[in-house]
Structures are given as C-alpha cells and as structure tokens.
Write a protein that holds these residues in place. Structure first.
Motif, PDB file in Angstrom:
ATOM      1  N   SER A 176      33.490  28.558  32.719  1.00 36.90           N
ATOM      2  CA  SER A 176      32.377  28.996  32.077  1.00 36.90           C
ATOM      3  C   SER A 176      32.254  29.194  30.539  1.00 36.90           C
ATOM      4  O   SER A 176      31.486  28.695  29.793  1.00 36.90           O
ATOM      5  CB  SER A 176      32.083  30.406  32.826  1.00 36.90           C
ATOM      6  N   SER A 183      27.525  31.364  35.787  1.00 37.63           N
ATOM      7  CA  SER A 183      27.660  32.914  35.712  1.00 37.63           C
ATOM      8  C   SER A 183      27.457  33.609  37.033  1.00 37.63           C
ATOM      9  O   SER A 183      28.275  34.324  37.437  1.00 37.63           O
ATOM     10  CB  SER A 183      26.465  33.456  34.762  1.00 37.63           C
ATOM     11  N   ASN A 207      30.560  32.922  38.982  1.00 36.67           N
ATOM     12  CA  ASN A 207      31.723  33.985  38.654  1.00 36.67           C
ATOM     13  C   ASN A 207      31.414  35.310  39.207  1.00 36.67           C
ATOM     14  O   ASN A 207      32.487  35.936  39.639  1.00 36.67           O
ATOM     15  CB  ASN A 207      31.939  33.836  37.014  1.00 36.67           C
ATOM     16  N   GLU A 238      34.010  37.166  42.238  1.00 36.78           N
ATOM     17  CA  GLU A 238      34.757  38.322  42.004  1.00 36.78           C
ATOM     18  C   GLU A 238      34.613  39.421  43.137  1.00 36.78           C
ATOM     19  O   GLU A 238      35.427  40.055  43.041  1.00 36.78           O
ATOM     20  CB  GLU A 238      33.892  38.912  40.706  1.00 36.78           C
ATOM     21  N   ALA A 296      37.660  30.230  37.228  1.00 40.19           N
ATOM     22  CA  ALA A 296      36.287  30.178  37.035  1.00 40.19           C
ATOM     23  C   ALA A 296      35.688  30.634  35.808  1.00 40.19           C
ATOM     24  O   ALA A 296      34.837  29.985  35.274  1.00 40.19           O
ATOM     25  CB  ALA A 296      35.854  30.945  38.468  1.00 40.19           C
ATOM     26  N   LYS A 297      36.313  31.851  35.396  1.00 41.09           N
ATOM     27  CA  LYS A 297      35.823  32.088  34.156  1.00 41.09           C
ATOM     28  C   LYS A 297      36.097  31.312  32.772  1.00 41.09           C
ATOM     29  O   LYS A 297      35.346  31.158  32.022  1.00 41.09           O
ATOM     30  CB  LYS A 297      36.501  33.612  33.765  1.00 41.09           C
TER      31      LYS A 297
END
Length: 137
Positions: A63, A39, A42, A46, A59-60
């Motif tokens: 997760s 988290s 990410n 960003e 990456a998201k």
C-alpha cells in the motif's frame, strides 16, 4: 476486477501509441483506483490472527509503495495537483470501487492487483524510454 471498466491498451504496441500525457494519466488512474481497496484489504487482514506478521507488514508495504509511486509519477511528470482533483475519489476513475472491490475475495483482489501492477510497470517502462531514449529501449 474493479478496474476492468477502465480502458487500457492491450499490449505494448498499443500503449506505445498513446501520448505521454494520456499514458501518465492512465497510470495515475490505475494507482488511484487501488488506494481504497488496498486500504480495506489491509484493515481486513489485520483482523486475521492466523496470518504471520511478515504477511501483514508486506501488505502495508505494498500500500505504501502504491502511494509513493503515485506521488512520484505526479512529481516527475510535472502534473499539478489541481489537475488531479477529479481523480481524488473513486468518481474520478469512473469506478464504483467501494462496492465491487470490497466484495472480492482476497485471492481475487491479489490477482487483480498483480494484473494492474504489471500494466503500470509496462506503462512506466514505455514512459521511461520516451523520456530517456538513450537507455536503448
């Protein structure tokens, strides 16, 4: 790696000797240990304008996959959520995730994630063979 303190079996032979329930809990602890670091990772990437959009979405996606895998393992093994309440935080894993994981460089974090995801994959294969031995494992 922030999960280095977790006792995990070295090699397939040792992992095969661990009872199914313990191996399942180990998988869940590893997955839970990555929830917060991924988290933060990410959120961190960003803010990097130079990264391509596909890197951000990847990456998201990772997760989300970790979260879905954790949920799937919990459901498929019939583990009641009450028994996992102790694992809901970094305290449950016995790790100080917030400090150590947040101080790692991106490359170190990715390296550690790859290492742990390989472990989870191996442990899941062992569990699959125990549950469905007809797959000639």
């Amino acid at each position: 790696c922030h999960t280095s303190g977790m006792l995990t079996p070295n090699g397939k032979e040792y992992a095969q000797k661990i009872p199914r329930e313990e191996l399942t809990h180990l998988i869940l602890k590893l997955l839970q240990a990555w929830k917060e670091p991924l988290s933060h990772f990410n959120q961190h990437i960003e803010h990097h304008q130079e990264l391509p959009d596909d890197s951000l979405s990847k990456a998201k996606q990772i997760s989300n996959m970790v979260h879905e895998l954790k949920t799937g393992v919990e459901k498929s093994m019939g583990i009641i959520s009450n028994s996992l309440n102790g694992m809901a935080s970094s305290e449950g894993t016995g790790l100080s995730i917030s400090n150590e994981a947040n101080m790692m460089s991106d490359s170190d974090l990715i390296h550690c994630f790859r290492r742990d995801s390989n472990k989870v994959q191996s442990y899941l294969k062992i569990l699959k063979c125990r549950i469905m031995p007809e797959n000639s494992c």
